[in-house]
Design an enzyme around this catalytic site. Structure first.
Site, PDB file in Angstrom:
ATOM      1  N   ASP A   1       1.238  -5.006   8.325  1.00 49.94           N
ATOM      2  CA  ASP A   1       0.082  -4.122   8.237  1.00 49.94           C
ATOM      3  C   ASP A   1      -1.154  -5.019   8.079  1.00 49.94           C
ATOM      4  OD1 ASP A   1      -1.970  -2.408   7.432  1.00 49.94           O
ATOM      5  OD2 ASP A   1      -0.645  -1.121   6.250  1.00 49.94           O
TER       6      ASP A   1
ATOM      7  N   TYR B   1     -11.152   1.475  10.321  1.00 48.51           N
ATOM      8  CA  TYR B   1     -12.383   1.838   9.587  1.00 48.51           C
ATOM      9  C   TYR B   1     -12.816   0.836   8.526  1.00 48.51           C
ATOM     10  CZ  TYR B   1      -8.592   4.081   6.828  1.00 48.51           C
ATOM     11  OH  TYR B   1      -7.437   4.342   6.162  1.00 48.51           O
ATOM     12  N   LYS B   2     -12.087  -0.253   8.369  1.00 49.85           N
ATOM     13  CA  LYS B   2     -12.458  -1.224   7.325  1.00 49.85           C
ATOM     14  C   LYS B   2     -13.321  -2.319   7.967  1.00 49.85           C
ATOM     15  CE  LYS B   2      -8.096  -0.203   5.009  1.00 49.85           C
ATOM     16  NZ  LYS B   2      -8.553   0.526   3.826  1.00 49.85           N
TER      17      LYS B   2
ATOM     18  N   ARG C   1     -12.648  -3.508  -7.407  1.00 52.05           N
ATOM     19  CA  ARG C   1     -12.593  -4.327  -6.190  1.00 52.05           C
ATOM     20  C   ARG C   1     -13.995  -4.564  -5.655  1.00 52.05           C
ATOM     21  NH1 ARG C   1      -8.762  -1.882  -1.589  1.00 52.05           N
ATOM     22  NH2 ARG C   1     -10.456  -0.366  -1.540  1.00 52.05           N
TER      23      ARG C   1
ATOM     24  N   PHE D   1       0.855  -1.186   0.000  1.00 52.44           N
ATOM     25  CA  PHE D   1       0.000   0.000   0.000  1.00 52.44           C
ATOM     26  C   PHE D   1       0.899   1.249   0.000  1.00 52.44           C
ATOM     27  CE2 PHE D   1      -2.685   3.309   1.768  1.00 52.44           C
ATOM     28  CZ  PHE D   1      -3.829   3.143   0.994  1.00 52.44           C
TER      29      PHE D   1
END
Ligand code: PLP
Length: 412
Positions: A197, A222-223, A371, A126
């Site tokens: 991560d 937040y995911k 996605r 990322f």
């Protein structure tokens, strides 16, 4: 699985041991939400919990830090997250963003593993993970080096100069999942630390950080943890290292006695030393609700459902969308993948916009990747079925080929 029908999907939902979890969330009725891997849905209990904290603030004012133990929340919520990632209480703290926590732990790794200079990572990691390492390189010059490469070349690149192997467990774009235990063991054999991560893993599958011997980890709230937009992140430090860290990003909340207002920094004795500034209490309250939900579910069931949904999506795309310009960019086996599946399409951005107009929400990652995420607590098998039919229709009719679907928004 040939000619899979909606009735079969309905039957799978009827047998789903997690089917009741969907009721914990406030989802708009006609929306198929396949983006919980980016921003999790809103738990129904969150508005009240947040309102309560705001009311506490209004009524009890500054006394709330003590009366409502606001000051203890980063550690308390961290302890809850520890259970989800295979860590011990006292090894996880909630603070800041994933990016900032990466900075804290990369600088810590220099102290924990002196005499080494290479941060080894994946070329497709990322961006923020690499940006933080690049910034550190600019700050420290020759003292560190950043080497990135294809995932398959990582094991052979582990040598005695590697300071830390910094990887994202589940790739944000493709969903490809690393073998955390094997890579951590390989890093240990050459004396390198590991920094994982977990942003796309925690809450979507069981994790076993301590069993794997992981040294350091970070992740976002937040995911799949459903903490809300910009929810605070967390960091993990294995117990054996905590007392060895003298934080480079030292701040008063990580001081042993913040309210002594001592101008010389002395780190707190535990994981709290990795705090920097004042905790975001309202956001922590929202994150706490998201984490709390996981106390009622078995993460093995979450993973099993994630694999079932991912397998179904792949199968249905093969069945319904053959010859329509899609290329699978995720692993073919959902068992090798996080809780998402990605397809490349030359007009992927426009296709996603056309799907969103039909209330099927996925997202796009350039240059051409669409996605589709499956948050197992609220995505149903029928959602997967309906989403693939909508995708087929958008592709077959070229419904995406309209100017408004090509206009790029700031957030994709
Ligand atoms: C793997 C990964 N790491 C880090 C981040 C960014 O985290 P933050 O915005 O909390 O710094 C993201 C955001 O999507 C991500 O996917």
């Amino acid at each position: 699985m040939t000619d899979f029908t909606r009735e079969v999907a309905e039957a799978m939902d009827a047998r789903d041991p997690l089917s009741a979890c969907r009721g914990w969330f406030m989802l708009p009725p006609d929306v198929i939400y396949l983006d919980g891997n980016s921003l999790g849905a809103l738990p129904g209990a969150t508005p009240k919990r947040v309102a309560r904290v705001v009311e506490d603030w209004g009524r009890d004012l500054i006394g709330s830090w003590n009366h409502h133990d606001w000051i203890g929340w980063p550690r308390r919520v961290g302890d809850r997250i520890a259970r989800l990632i295979g860590a011990e209480p006292g090894e996880v703290i909630v603070a800041d963003s994933t990016s900032i926590n990466l900075f804290k732990l990369l600088t810590a790794s220099l102290e924990l593993n002196p005499g080494r200079r290479t941060i080894l990572s994946e070329v497709d990691n990322f961006p923020t993970d690499l940006h933080v390492a690049q910034g550190l390189r600019r700050l420290l010059g020759e003292q560190i080096d950043l080497r990135t490469m294809e995932a398959s070349r990582l094991p052979a690149a582990l040598d005695s100069d590697v300071l830390v192997l910094m990887l994202t467990h589940v790739n944000y774009r493709t969903g490809a999942m690393h073998d955390m235990a094997a890579l951590t063991a390989a890093a240990r054999r050459v004396g390198a630390l590991t920094l994982w991560d977990l942003s796309h893993s925690a809450g979507a599958m069981p994790l076993a950080l301590n069993a794997a011997g992981v040294d350091l980890a970070v992740g976002g709230g937040y995911k799949f943890l459903n903490g809300g937009p910009g929810a605070p992140a967390y960091l993990f430090v294995a117990k054996r290292w905590i007392e060895r860290i003298q934080p480079a990003l030292a701040g008063w909340m990580g001081h042993a006695r913040p309210f002594d207002f001592d101008t010389s920094y002395a780190p707190a004795s535990g994981i709290e030393r990795l705090l920097v500034g004042t905790p975001p209490v309202i956001s922590l309250a929202a994150l706490d609700v998201g984490i709390e939900l996981f106390e009622q579910v078995d993460l093995r069931l979450v993973r099993a459902k994630s694999i079932a949904l991912g397998t179904l999506f792949r199968h249905l795309v093969t069945q319904e969308c053959a010859g329509l310009g899609l290329t699978l960019v995720s692993p073919a086996d959902a068992g090798q993948c996080g809780s998402q599946v990605s397809y490349a399409h030359s007009d992927g951005y426009a296709v996603i916009q056309a799907l969103i107009e039909r209330q099927v929400i996925g997202d796009f990652r350039g240059p051409d990747v669409m996605r589709f995420g499956f948050a197992p607590l609220y995505v149903r098998h029928v959602d997967v079925f309906d989403a693939v039919l909508a995708l087929r229709d958008v592709l077959k009719t070229r419904a995406w080929d309209q100017p408004r679907f090509h206009l790029r928004a700031l957030v994709t």
